[in-house]
Design a protein around this motif. Sequence first.
Motif, PDB file in Angstrom:
ATOM      1  N   ILE A   5       0.825  -1.203   0.000  1.00 45.56           N
ATOM      2  CA  ILE A   5       0.000   0.000   0.000  1.00 45.56           C
ATOM      3  C   ILE A   5       0.862   1.257   0.000  1.00 45.56           C
ATOM      4  CG2 ILE A   5      -0.206   0.064   2.524  1.00 45.56           C
ATOM      5  CD1 ILE A   5      -2.963   0.992  -0.015  1.00 45.56           C
ATOM      6  N   SER A   6       2.010   1.221   0.658  1.00 41.82           N
ATOM      7  CA  SER A   6       2.877   2.406   0.725  1.00 41.82           C
ATOM      8  C   SER A   6       3.453   2.781  -0.635  1.00 41.82           C
ATOM      9  CB  SER A   6       4.004   2.182   1.727  1.00 41.82           C
ATOM     10  OG  SER A   6       4.708   0.994   1.447  1.00 41.82           O
ATOM     11  N   LEU A   9       2.128   5.717  -2.653  1.00 46.36           N
ATOM     12  CA  LEU A   9       2.688   7.048  -2.406  1.00 46.36           C
ATOM     13  C   LEU A   9       4.118   7.155  -2.910  1.00 46.36           C
ATOM     14  CD1 LEU A   9       2.524   9.870  -1.055  1.00 46.36           C
ATOM     15  CD2 LEU A   9       3.310   8.765   1.055  1.00 46.36           C
ATOM     16  N   PHE A  81       1.756   6.981   5.943  1.00 46.26           N
ATOM     17  CA  PHE A  81       0.667   6.806   4.974  1.00 46.26           C
ATOM     18  C   PHE A  81       0.040   5.420   5.112  1.00 46.26           C
ATOM     19  CE2 PHE A  81      -0.427   5.112   0.717  1.00 46.26           C
ATOM     20  CZ  PHE A  81      -1.517   5.918   0.424  1.00 46.26           C
ATOM     21  N   ALA A  82       0.880   4.394   5.168  1.00 46.51           N
ATOM     22  CA  ALA A  82       0.381   3.025   5.258  1.00 46.51           C
ATOM     23  C   ALA A  82      -0.393   2.811   6.558  1.00 46.51           C
ATOM     24  CB  ALA A  82       1.550   2.032   5.164  1.00 46.51           C
ATOM     25  N   GLY A  84      -1.848   5.070   8.228  1.00 46.23           N
ATOM     26  CA  GLY A  84      -3.056   5.875   8.108  1.00 46.23           C
ATOM     27  C   GLY A  84      -4.192   5.164   7.393  1.00 46.23           C
ATOM     28  N   THR A  85      -3.881   4.179   6.580  1.00 44.34           N
ATOM     29  CA  THR A  85      -4.942   3.441   5.880  1.00 44.34           C
ATOM     30  C   THR A  85      -5.689   2.499   6.816  1.00 44.34           C
ATOM     31  OG1 THR A  85      -3.508   1.595   5.183  1.00 44.34           O
ATOM     32  CG2 THR A  85      -3.649   3.507   3.705  1.00 44.34           C
ATOM     33  N   GLY A  91      -1.094   6.366  13.445  1.00 43.51           N
ATOM     34  CA  GLY A  91      -0.202   7.015  12.487  1.00 43.51           C
ATOM     35  C   GLY A  91       0.234   8.388  12.954  1.00 43.51           C
ATOM     36  N   ILE A 274      -0.885  10.925   6.454  1.00 44.12           N
ATOM     37  CA  ILE A 274      -1.697  10.037   7.301  1.00 44.12           C
ATOM     38  C   ILE A 274      -3.171  10.207   6.941  1.00 44.12           C
ATOM     39  CG2 ILE A 274      -2.424   9.536   9.663  1.00 44.12           C
ATOM     40  CD1 ILE A 274       0.377  10.734  10.497  1.00 44.12           C
ATOM     41  N   GLY A 277      -3.887   8.642   3.758  1.00 47.13           N
ATOM     42  CA  GLY A 277      -4.053   7.200   3.935  1.00 47.13           C
ATOM     43  C   GLY A 277      -5.477   6.868   4.324  1.00 47.13           C
ATOM     44  N   VAL A 280      -7.577   7.050   1.239  1.00 48.43           N
ATOM     45  CA  VAL A 280      -7.429   5.850   0.403  1.00 48.43           C
ATOM     46  C   VAL A 280      -8.305   4.720   0.927  1.00 48.43           C
ATOM     47  CG1 VAL A 280      -5.822   4.001  -0.243  1.00 48.43           C
ATOM     48  CG2 VAL A 280      -5.127   6.392  -0.461  1.00 48.43           C
ATOM     49  N   SER A 360      -8.383  15.224   0.595  1.00 44.69           N
ATOM     50  CA  SER A 360      -8.627  13.982   1.332  1.00 44.69           C
ATOM     51  C   SER A 360      -9.988  14.024   2.021  1.00 44.69           C
ATOM     52  CB  SER A 360      -7.519  13.757   2.368  1.00 44.69           C
ATOM     53  OG  SER A 360      -6.263  13.560   1.747  1.00 44.69           O
TER      54      SER A 360
END
Length: 422
Positions: A5-6, A9, A81-82, A84-85, A91, A274, A277, A280, A360
Amino acid sequence: MGKMISELLVEDMTAEERERAERVESILPTLRERATATDKQGEFNPDNVKLLADAGLLGLVVPKEYGGLGGGLRDWAAACFAIGTVCPSTGLAYFFHNTSASRGTLALSALKEGLFNDEEAPQVQAFAEKVLYTMGRDAKWLANYASESVKSEHSAITITTQAEKVDGGWILNGEKSFGCATGVADQYLVTAALKGINDASALSTFIVDRDAKGTRGRIEWDAMGMRGTATEGLVLEDVFVSDENALGIPGAFARSCQMSRSSFVGNQVAASVIYMGGAVAAYQSAVKLMKDKKFVDTGKPVGTGPYQQQIIGEMYANLQTALLWARRQIQIESSEPPMVSKDEVVKFWRTCKGQIAEHSFQVAIAALKCAGTSGTMFSTPYSRALRDLAMGLVQAFPAEKGRLDTASLVIEGEEQNAFGKG
């Protein structure tokens, strides 16, 4: 080899960056399992500290010689970011832990550039290494406290917390309005002003034990979003800090920050992503719903309807726009050699933060529309995304303030002073 997933980005990871990202990927399922309870209870889950520590991630951006993983901004942003998903709260708290490393790395860079004299150098070296060893080798969580509720017209950060010199150390008094992991982190990294100095050279850094006498949370954190961050701030009342846990050299903080590639200590984009994420995750949940749910009369996916497709198209456009802003900020802040001047990095960031936050948030709004009434239940991913992503609109400076700052930089041609005008 599957795509992580990262990599949505950071698309061009090196082999070492990928190895570090795989560590993050390995803890995402556990964080996802805990996220709903974390949000509902409104409490930081201390088990997540051990989870991150066991994966070696408390030293993600700490140089290898201090027991860290040796990552940089790209790793930091990819990790936040990851996470944050699956759990934006964790995060955000993790982001602030990582900011503590800058108090070590920037100070060491300033030493290398000769910004400290021979008398100051040993103290700066010892303090910087203590911060980095604590995070890397010792795998301790550091909460970073700089922000205060008091602001000035000409400064992004005003410090009223004061440090007074006493035999063997310092006495700290003040109130920090923002900072994650209060009562959870092993130690607090506190920015305070040296008593008797009235300009930016007063800013100094101190390491405060979590259970030190005179420390307590400022508020009970019960926000609508990012609820599991323990963002209680910090009150310090006659807190003693020994000399070995203080960098009380006038001007040391400001000189160290000169080594940042952006404004203040830089790397703030790792916080903004974050929220992206979270966007996403909301987008993916909404698209899955639109594919799985069928019209009762035709059997076609609900997502084939013109109304739903308009919403999906809006989500896609907003998400891609946020991603483009974030990727560009990471690129110009981490490229070696630097591709643009520091002033250009700062100018871009002042607008970038708001663009990521606003686009976002629009994704979260659209996802909720896809989910309908059932999506408004407190524990649904749509409700949580809307609440969490709304917090990004107000964290640090709002989008409107950022655009005004960018305009000022464009017209006046000089970087704003983050430490005030002495």
